[in-house]
Design an enzyme around this catalytic site. Sequence first.
Site, PDB file in Angstrom:
ATOM      1  NE  ARG A   1      42.857  45.355  38.651  1.00 23.52           N
ATOM      2  CZ  ARG A   1      42.525  45.031  39.906  1.00 23.52           C
ATOM      3  NH1 ARG A   1      43.434  44.947  40.861  1.00 23.52           N
ATOM      4  NH2 ARG A   1      41.267  44.789  40.221  1.00 23.52           N
ATOM      5  N   GLY A   2      41.439  48.846  39.891  1.00 22.43           N
ATOM      6  CA  GLY A   2      40.416  48.741  40.919  1.00 22.43           C
ATOM      7  C   GLY A   2      39.945  50.148  41.247  1.00 22.43           C
TER       8      GLY A   2
ATOM      9  NE  ARG B   1      41.201  51.152  33.592  1.00 18.91           N
ATOM     10  CZ  ARG B   1      40.983  49.993  34.227  1.00 18.91           C
ATOM     11  NH1 ARG B   1      41.600  49.742  35.371  1.00 18.91           N
ATOM     12  NH2 ARG B   1      40.163  49.091  33.729  1.00 18.91           N
TER      13      ARG B   1
ATOM     14  CD  GLN C   1      41.191  42.253  35.684  1.00 12.42           C
ATOM     15  OE1 GLN C   1      40.789  41.251  35.089  1.00 12.42           O
ATOM     16  NE2 GLN C   1      40.985  43.464  35.225  1.00 12.42           N
TER      17      GLN C   1
ATOM     18  CG  ASP D   1      35.082  49.201  38.163  1.00 10.27           C
ATOM     19  OD1 ASP D   1      34.646  48.030  38.182  1.00 10.27           O
ATOM     20  OD2 ASP D   1      36.281  49.493  38.296  1.00 10.27           O
TER      21      ASP D   1
ATOM     22  CG  ASN E   1      32.333  44.691  39.084  1.00  7.73           C
ATOM     23  OD1 ASN E   1      33.220  45.466  39.447  1.00  7.73           O
ATOM     24  ND2 ASN E   1      32.398  43.402  39.334  1.00  7.73           N
ATOM     25  CE  LYS E   2      37.542  44.362  34.766  1.00  7.20           C
ATOM     26  NZ  LYS E   2      38.007  45.359  33.778  1.00  7.20           N
TER      27      LYS E   2
HETATM   28  O1  MRU Z   1      39.710  46.832  35.195  1.00  4.02           O
HETATM   29  P1  MRU Z   1      39.944  46.755  36.675  1.00  4.02           P
HETATM   30  O2  MRU Z   1      40.864  45.640  37.057  1.00  4.02           O
HETATM   31  O3  MRU Z   1      40.326  48.080  37.261  1.00  4.02           O
HETATM   32  O4  MRU Z   1      38.519  46.387  37.241  1.00  4.02           O
HETATM   33  C1  MRU Z   1      38.328  46.200  38.615  1.00  4.02           C
HETATM   34  C2  MRU Z   1      36.977  45.745  38.941  1.00  4.02           C
HETATM   35  O5  MRU Z   1      36.124  45.573  38.114  1.00  4.02           O
HETATM   36  C3  MRU Z   1      36.676  45.617  40.380  1.00  4.02           C
HETATM   37  O6  MRU Z   1      35.760  44.589  40.599  1.00  4.02           O
HETATM   38  C4  MRU Z   1      36.151  46.958  40.795  1.00  4.02           C
HETATM   39  O7  MRU Z   1      37.070  47.981  40.693  1.00  4.02           O
HETATM   40  C5  MRU Z   1      35.399  47.078  41.972  1.00  4.02           C
HETATM   41  S1  MRU Z   1      36.038  46.643  43.516  1.00  4.02           S
HETATM   42  C6  MRU Z   1      37.366  47.458  43.926  1.00  4.02           C
END
Ligand code: MRU
Length: 364
Positions: free
Chosen positions: A53-54, A90, A203, A244, A254-255
């Site tokens: 992920r990320g 995703r 996370q 993201d 972002n998250k």
């Molecule tokens: O849902 P995820 O765990 O893939 O989300 C990740 C994030 O929101 C990170 O902050 C993001 O990918 C940016 S930094 C690599």
Amino acid sequence: MKIDGKPYRTIWLAEDGWSVEIIDQTLLPHDFKIARLTGLAEACHAIKAMQVRGAPLIGVAAAYGMALALRENASDDGLANAATSLMATRPTAVNLRWAIERLMKALSGVSTGDRVATAYALAAEMADEDVRLNQAMGAHGLKLIEALVKTKTAPGRLNILTHCNAGWLATVDWGTALSPIFAAQKAGIDVHVWVDETRPRNQGASLTAWELASAGIDHTVIVDNAGGHLMQHGQVDLCFVGTDRTTASGDVANKIGTYLKALAAHDNNVPFYVCLPSPTIDWTLSDGFKIPIEQRAQSEVTHISGLTEAGTIETIRLTPAKSPAANPAFDVTPARLVTGLVTERGVCAASAEGLLGLFPERRP
Ligand code: MRU
């Protein structure tokens, strides 16, 4: 990064020379296990189930997923099917589309017999590139940290707040928002990190905390709602988050929960920086509210898993069985709330002009 003294990336080619190995992030922080991907279905599952992920890592995992898929079927149909299946895993992280489009372009003129080798070579190149970009970004973010340390009136460590996991686990190596923090540690700067737990998938509590603990960086896990209070009391000097997808005008997806941190930072004059390698910029979009927001399963909200005293990992229900839950996985922070964007080419304003100043080749 090193785990128990052994250097790891988050994704690599296995010793057999064709299957792909990953760190299974769904088991961290309690168990460190390597998973092996041998085909398209496993690659799609790894991304969807968040074993990887990320945003940057999702992109590279998709590139390797294309290579695995082409081993199964290198025809035009096989290529199209791989792209469609991976693209559907995703929706928010634009690195996925970026990686798939880059592979499709590179493979378009290549004969079916040469497609597999071309895809593996490009996936490896993209993995190396991600490491380079993140390291460069870390060096630029370090300059911000150094400048802030100089202006601090009260002596003591620098307190940085981060949300979700934007460390090396979210990339191939180094991370985005944590890259400047790793660089600060190397430079001998005394930093302390406030780690948002980042419900519902945690996370922050599970991955960021694990990374910082493994690296020996001072940190404290806080509940997602604590950041505003800490900012009001002068306990946060700086926020670093990842993204993201960032639009060409500097809006940042972002998250979920990032937006609330940006609001609190704005209200308390705390600098709020977003760290991103350029493949995370969506040059086709100017309006952040057009970014597709992933809606994930209710069970991520209604249930939680963790380590029991007996050493087993168990999942328990948190909410009444009859209460439905909503689970938007990302939010959008408007550019006006972002102090600056930290990229591999330097730091710029979160605006179209700011981004074009660093990436002039994108000027229309
Ligand atoms: O849902 P995820 O765990 O893939 O989300 C990740 C994030 O929101 C990170 O902050 C993001 O990918 C940016 S930094 C690599």
